[in-house]
Enzyme design. Structure first.
Site, PDB file in Angstrom:
ATOM      1  CB  SER A  20      -0.909   0.161   1.431  1.00 36.35           C
ATOM      2  OG  SER A  20      -1.832   1.450   1.037  1.00 36.35           O
ATOM      3  CE1 TYR A  42      -4.734  -1.843   5.107  1.00 33.84           C
ATOM      4  CE2 TYR A  42      -3.988  -0.074   4.372  1.00 33.84           C
ATOM      5  CZ  TYR A  42      -4.052  -1.099   4.382  1.00 33.84           C
ATOM      6  OH  TYR A  42      -4.263  -1.159   2.274  1.00 33.84           O
TER       7      TYR A  42
END
Length: 285
Positions: free
Chosen positions: A151, A164
């Site tokens: 990501s 995250y």
């Protein structure tokens, strides 16, 4: 599209985690269209069963070429069972896509359960999946690829969801180490790639929306870009979207790295004394 890479040859075998929806499902569908045997791995349930039927309908061999195997990637023993089942059914694996991910949200001093679950799925699921499947992929000597879904949040680490960010930063570091190991292993025909999606409209990002935002890409666009990047030999598959082009991503990444080089405060892009300079730097062409 026709995939111009030897690992994706007709009859080869692809295993995808997080395959019941989003990018994983789009990849499974594209692989099946290209004649690969496809294993969809995800949590047990109707979504996985439905996804499997959808992919079987696209495969030349139907049920013979496509199977769903319920797997919780946070549990290494289930990934080991997955690998045994795939080898028993298809003999070998040529494409491994460690794609399963969750995003329950987190705060620095928030519930420990959120941190534990994000690390177990988003980071350790990738690490365990790679370590469990890679040895056999290296041993069979056919061309093979391992695709790990990272990501941009693991690179620029914006405030708001630290668990995250940390997990995805770990995926980046792990996949870089993996590719270094593979390319320095004599006779190895396996290569690794880090998929870095942009804004993609999936169940993970929908946040209650029922229509795709104009700025988002579809999972199918992301998979198309991923495969073209793999064909070019790109390790970092840095995906744009309809709002953010590659030059903008490059400037954001460069600014984040500059925090260290210039000895600025961390996350200076969001710091009141540096935000203006960051915006000007990113906007510069």
């Amino acid at each position: 599209m026709s995939i111009q890479h030897p690992a994706f040859a007709k009859g080869h075998v692809a295993v995808i985690t997080g395959a019941a929806s989003g990018i994983g499902l789009a990849a499974a569908q594209e692989f099946a269209r290209n004649g690969l045997c496809v294993v969809l791995a995800d949590l047990e349930g109707d979504k996985l069963d439905e996804a499997c039927r959808d992919v079987q309908a696209l495969a030349e061999g139907g049920e013979a070429d496509v199977v769903a195997i319920a797997t919780d990637v946070s549990k290494p023993e289930q990934l080991e069972s997955l690998e045994r089942a795939v080898i028993q059914r298809f003999g070998r694996v040529h494409v491994l896509m460690n794609n399963a991910g969750i995003q329950p949200g987190s705060s620095l001093f928030g519930p420990q359960a959120n941190w534990d679950s994000v690390f177990a799925v988003n980071l350790m699921g990738v690490i365990h999946g790679t370590r469990i499947f890679a040895n056999d992929m290296m041993a069979h000597n056919d061309p093979a690829v391992i695709i790990n879904t990272g990501s941009k949040q693991g690179i620029t680490t914006p405030p708001g969801d630290p668990a995250y960010n940390v997990a995805k930063a770990g995926v980046k570091a792990f996949t870089e180490a993996l590719q270094h190991e593979l390319r320095n292993t004599e006779g190895c025909h396996v290569e690794a790639h880090l998929l870095i999606p942009g804004f993609v409209y999936t169940g993970l990002t929908a946040n209650g929306r029922t229509e795709k935002p104009s700025g988002a890409w579809t999972p199918e666009q992301t998979v198309d870009f991923m495969l073209k990047s793999i064909e070019r030999g790109d390790f970092y598959i840095l995906c744009p979207d309809n709002d953010v082009d590659r030059p903008t991503d490059e400037r954001r990444i460069a600014w984040a790295a500059g925090d260290i080089i210039e000895n600025r405060p961390p996350l200076s892009r969001w710091h009141k004394d540096h935000a203006g300079a960051a915006s000007a730097f990113i906007a510069k062409r």
